[in-house]
Motif scaffolding. Structure first.
Motif, short mmCIF file in Angstrom:
data_model
loop_
_atom_site.label_atom_id
_atom_site.label_comp_id
_atom_site.label_asym_id
_atom_site.label_seq_id
_atom_site.Cartn_x
_atom_site.Cartn_y
_atom_site.Cartn_z
N PRO A 1 0.84 -1.20 0.00
CA PRO A 1 0.00 0.00 0.00
C PRO A 1 0.88 1.25 0.00
O PRO A 1 1.88 1.32 0.72
CB PRO A 1 -0.79 -0.11 1.31
N ARG A 2 0.50 2.22 -0.82
CA ARG A 2 1.32 3.43 -0.94
C ARG A 2 0.48 4.69 -0.79
O ARG A 2 -0.71 4.70 -1.13
CB ARG A 2 2.04 3.45 -2.30
N THR A 3 1.14 5.73 -0.33
CA THR A 3 0.49 7.04 -0.27
C THR A 3 0.54 7.69 -1.65
O THR A 3 1.26 7.25 -2.54
CB THR A 3 1.20 7.95 0.73
N LEU A 4 -0.23 8.75 -1.81
CA LEU A 4 -0.20 9.53 -3.05
C LEU A 4 1.21 9.98 -3.36
O LEU A 4 1.69 9.83 -4.50
CB LEU A 4 -1.13 10.74 -2.92
N PHE A 5 1.91 10.53 -2.38
CA PHE A 5 3.29 10.96 -2.61
C PHE A 5 4.16 9.80 -3.08
O PHE A 5 4.93 9.95 -4.04
CB PHE A 5 3.89 11.56 -1.33
N GLU A 6 4.06 8.66 -2.44
CA GLU A 6 4.92 7.53 -2.79
C GLU A 6 4.68 7.06 -4.21
O GLU A 6 5.62 6.65 -4.91
CB GLU A 6 4.71 6.39 -1.79
N LYS A 7 3.43 7.11 -4.67
CA LYS A 7 3.15 6.69 -6.04
C LYS A 7 3.85 7.61 -7.04
O LYS A 7 4.39 7.14 -8.05
CB LYS A 7 1.64 6.69 -6.28
N PRO B 1 5.13 24.42 -3.46
CA PRO B 1 4.12 23.42 -3.09
C PRO B 1 2.70 23.79 -3.50
O PRO B 1 1.81 22.92 -3.49
CB PRO B 1 4.25 23.34 -1.56
N THR B 2 2.45 25.04 -3.89
CA THR B 2 1.14 25.43 -4.41
C THR B 2 0.63 24.45 -5.45
O THR B 2 -0.55 24.09 -5.48
CB THR B 2 1.21 26.84 -5.03
N HIS B 3 1.53 24.01 -6.35
CA HIS B 3 1.15 23.13 -7.45
C HIS B 3 0.71 21.75 -6.97
O HIS B 3 0.08 21.00 -7.71
CB HIS B 3 2.32 23.00 -8.44
N GLY B 4 1.06 21.43 -5.72
CA GLY B 4 0.65 20.15 -5.16
C GLY B 4 -0.85 20.03 -4.97
O GLY B 4 -1.37 18.93 -4.77
N ALA B 5 -1.57 21.16 -5.07
CA ALA B 5 -3.03 21.12 -4.98
C ALA B 5 -3.63 20.28 -6.09
O ALA B 5 -4.77 19.83 -5.99
CB ALA B 5 -3.59 22.54 -5.05
N PHE B 6 -2.85 20.04 -7.16
CA PHE B 6 -3.32 19.25 -8.30
C PHE B 6 -2.88 17.79 -8.23
O PHE B 6 -3.06 17.05 -9.19
CB PHE B 6 -2.81 19.88 -9.60
N GLY B 7 -2.31 17.40 -7.09
CA GLY B 7 -1.81 16.03 -7.00
C GLY B 7 -0.46 15.87 -7.66
O GLY B 7 -0.16 14.82 -8.24
N ALA B 8 0.37 16.91 -7.58
CA ALA B 8 1.74 16.86 -8.09
C ALA B 8 2.70 16.91 -6.90
O ALA B 8 2.34 17.41 -5.82
CB ALA B 8 2.00 18.04 -9.02
N TYR B 9 3.91 16.39 -7.08
CA TYR B 9 4.95 16.56 -6.08
C TYR B 9 5.75 17.79 -6.50
O TYR B 9 6.52 17.75 -7.46
CB TYR B 9 5.86 15.34 -5.99
N ALA B 10 5.53 18.90 -5.80
CA ALA B 10 6.10 20.20 -6.20
C ALA B 10 6.94 20.75 -5.06
O ALA B 10 6.46 20.88 -3.93
CB ALA B 10 4.98 21.17 -6.56
N VAL B 11 8.20 21.08 -5.37
CA VAL B 11 9.13 21.49 -4.32
C VAL B 11 9.87 22.76 -4.71
O VAL B 11 10.20 22.98 -5.88
CB VAL B 11 10.15 20.38 -4.01
N GLY B 12 10.14 23.58 -3.71
CA GLY B 12 11.01 24.73 -3.89
C GLY B 12 12.46 24.30 -3.78
O GLY B 12 12.80 23.43 -2.96
N VAL B 13 13.32 24.89 -4.59
CA VAL B 13 14.73 24.50 -4.62
C VAL B 13 15.61 25.74 -4.56
O VAL B 13 15.17 26.86 -4.82
CB VAL B 13 15.07 23.68 -5.88
N GLY B 14 16.90 25.54 -4.24
CA GLY B 14 17.87 26.61 -4.20
C GLY B 14 18.50 26.84 -5.57
O GLY B 14 18.28 26.06 -6.51
N THR B 15 19.31 27.89 -5.66
CA THR B 15 19.90 28.25 -6.95
C THR B 15 20.79 27.16 -7.52
O THR B 15 20.79 26.90 -8.72
CB THR B 15 20.69 29.56 -6.80
N SER B 16 21.56 26.48 -6.66
CA SER B 16 22.42 25.40 -7.16
C SER B 16 21.58 24.26 -7.72
O SER B 16 21.98 23.60 -8.69
CB SER B 16 23.34 24.89 -6.05
N ASP C 1 -6.71 9.07 -12.23
CA ASP C 1 -7.64 8.32 -11.38
C ASP C 1 -6.93 7.33 -10.46
O ASP C 1 -7.53 6.81 -9.51
CB ASP C 1 -8.67 7.57 -12.24
N THR C 2 -5.64 7.06 -10.72
CA THR C 2 -4.87 6.15 -9.86
C THR C 2 -4.14 6.90 -8.75
O THR C 2 -3.52 6.28 -7.88
CB THR C 2 -3.81 5.38 -10.69
N LEU C 3 -4.21 8.24 -8.79
CA LEU C 3 -3.43 9.06 -7.87
C LEU C 3 -4.22 9.36 -6.60
O LEU C 3 -4.85 10.41 -6.46
CB LEU C 3 -2.98 10.34 -8.57
#
Length: 476
Positions: free
Chosen positions: A10-16, A141-156, A272-274
């Motif tokens: 069994p997996r979470t949405l993030f894990e999938k 993370p705003t984009h995660g509202a759509f079921g995406a894994y969205a992360v803020g990153v640094g310049t490097s 539909d699988t998410l």
């Protein structure tokens, strides 16, 4: 006889989403993750492009990166790349040159699609369920509202993604915040997320991929879900996710970059699988009762310094933890507030309505409902800055802009504006502001500025009255 194959774990949405995008797992636990969509803007990208040039590396997948001007730009009429402050002009010049050289799509200030990066991504259909999304901005993370894994990153990391279309990360812990019940009249998704942050603290979700779930979340519009996901970072989360559903699909249908025809059917089948499997395990679980949430106002210098508008400024003397009590005293000193002071007695100088958290058409409609037929208090300067030029055009077409300007609000062009104070829209030292943005850190909206976070309707009510007021009473 051969053993039967083991049942899938069994997996979470993030894990999938994570498992689908991991390219390589290293012995130390780090993973190389493929990034589907990369957003860049003028502030955190110049150094990344310069490093690529110095190393002689091209942009790996220009078609997967999209650029926008938003943080440093002016929001006044007649703006151009030559207007605004010196640093902003220099950064815009570099962004134009860098994107042109790399073949990256750039939504500049002359583009009718321009806006805050976390507004235009969903608006254009670039944000979709199941994608991995990165941007050099903490509110990705705003984009995660759509079921995406969205992360803020640094310049490097921006540089690394431009060069390889990958990101090196460790899998975060998982957390589920389940909100059940119906939000009371006059209470918004902004109040909900401020209440959650107040409950778990600014470090309550540190390092976690947080899934927001429950009937309350499912009942929110996409704009409301984006508000919630946007502020997951304010509780320390690495990402905030909400499982896609019919509401998600209805929002994305027909968007410029959304799939169409047979591709749409295939995408919907995948979306539909998410969802998190019913027996998937989370590292942390939090429960929230929506009916307990009231209109909220921050009193300190962190989003978790928050109380209901009907409440009072808390007293550090009542807090047992000496370290926390001292932090509260420092925050109150900076905010020029006294313990026990009623929130409704706090007088305001400015009101800011906008940002990637609350600059969408639903937010502006909510403000118009409150201020229709009323006037901004004489001592208050009130700005409305749409999250995108398309939001601006829609508000003008619907008559929302007319209601706001008739009430005495300044109607601006799209951009980050006073949310971050990197441009000309900022507070002067000592000025107090009711803001629909996402952070109330010291100096966030200008050196010495005093910021209180609220929902759009609460900001509208404060603008009319010149001080905080329970919007539920104003609206009847």
């Amino acid at each position: 006889m051969a053993d039967a194959p083991a049942a899938p774990r069994p997996r979470t949405l993030f894990e999938k989403i994570w498992d689908r995008h991991v390219i390589r797992r290293f012995d130390d636990g780090a993973c190389l993750v493929y990034i589907d969509r990369h957003f860049v803007f003028e502030v955190t990208s110049p150094q990344a492009f310069e490093a690529l040039r110095e190393a002689g590396r091209p942009v790996r997948r220009p078609q997967a990166t999209f650029a926008v001007a938003d943080h440093n730009i002016p929001t006044t009429r007649g703006r151009s790349d030559l207007s605004g402050e010196e640093d902003g002009r220099a950064q815009l010049k570099l962004l134009r040159e860098n994107t042109r050289a790399a073949g990256i799509s750039y939504f500049d200030m002359r583009d009718p699609r321009q806006g805050i990066v976390h507004v235009i991504g969903p608006e254009q259909g670039l944000t979709q369920p199941g994608l991995t999304i990165a941007c050099g901005d903490s509110h990705t993370p705003t984009h995660g509202a759509f079921g995406a894994y969205a992360v803020g990153v640094g310049t490097s990391e921006v540089e690394h993604i431009l060069a390889t279309q990958t990101l090196l990360q460790r899998a975060p812990r998982t957390m589920r915040i389940c909100a059940e019940g119906r939000l009371p009249l006059g209470v918004t998704s902004k109040d909900l997320i401020l209440s959650i942050i107040g409950k778990i603290g600014m470090a309550g979700a540190t390092g976690c991929a947080v899934e927001f779930a429950g009937a309350t979340i499912r009942g929110l519009s996409m704009e409301g879900r984006m508000t919630v996901a946007s502020m997951a970072i304010e509780a320390g989360a690495r990402a905030g996710l909400i499982a896609p559903d019919a509401t998600t699909a209805a929002y994305l249908a027909g968007r410029p970059f959304s799939p169409a025809g047979a591709d749409w059917d295939r995408a919907r089948a995948y979306w539909d699988t998410l969802f998190s499997d019913s027996d998937a395990a989370f590292d942390v679980e939090v429960a929230v009762r929506a009916e307990d949430v009231e209109p909220m106002v921050t009193w300190g210098t962190s989003p978790d310094d928050v109380v209901a508008v009907t409440g009072r400024v808390p007293d550090p003397a009542a807090v047992a933890d000496p370290g926390k009590a001292e932090g509260m005293r420092r925050a109150l000193d900076y905010m020029r507030l006294a313990p026990g002071q009623r929130m409704s007695d706090i007088r305001l100088d400015k009101v800011f309505i906008g940002s990637c958290t609350n600059g969408r058409i639903e937010d502006l409609r909510g403000v118009a409902e409150v201020v229709r037929g009323r006037r901004v208090a004489a001592h208050v300067t009130a700005l409305v800055v749409p999250g995108s030029m398309q939001v601006k055009a829609q508000a003008e077409q619907e008559g929302v802009a007319d209601i706001l300007t008739a009430a005495g609000f300044e109607w601006r062009e799209a951009g980050c504006s006073m949310c971050i104070g990197l441009n000309a829209d900022r507070l002067n030292p000592g000025e107090r502001c009711a803001s629909t943005s996402n952070r109330n850190f010291e100096g966030r909206q200008g050196a010495g500025g005093l910021t209180h976070l609220v929902s759009p309707p609460m900001a509208a009510a404060a603008a009319i009255n010149g001080h905080f007021v329970d919007v539920r009473k104003l609206a009847g």
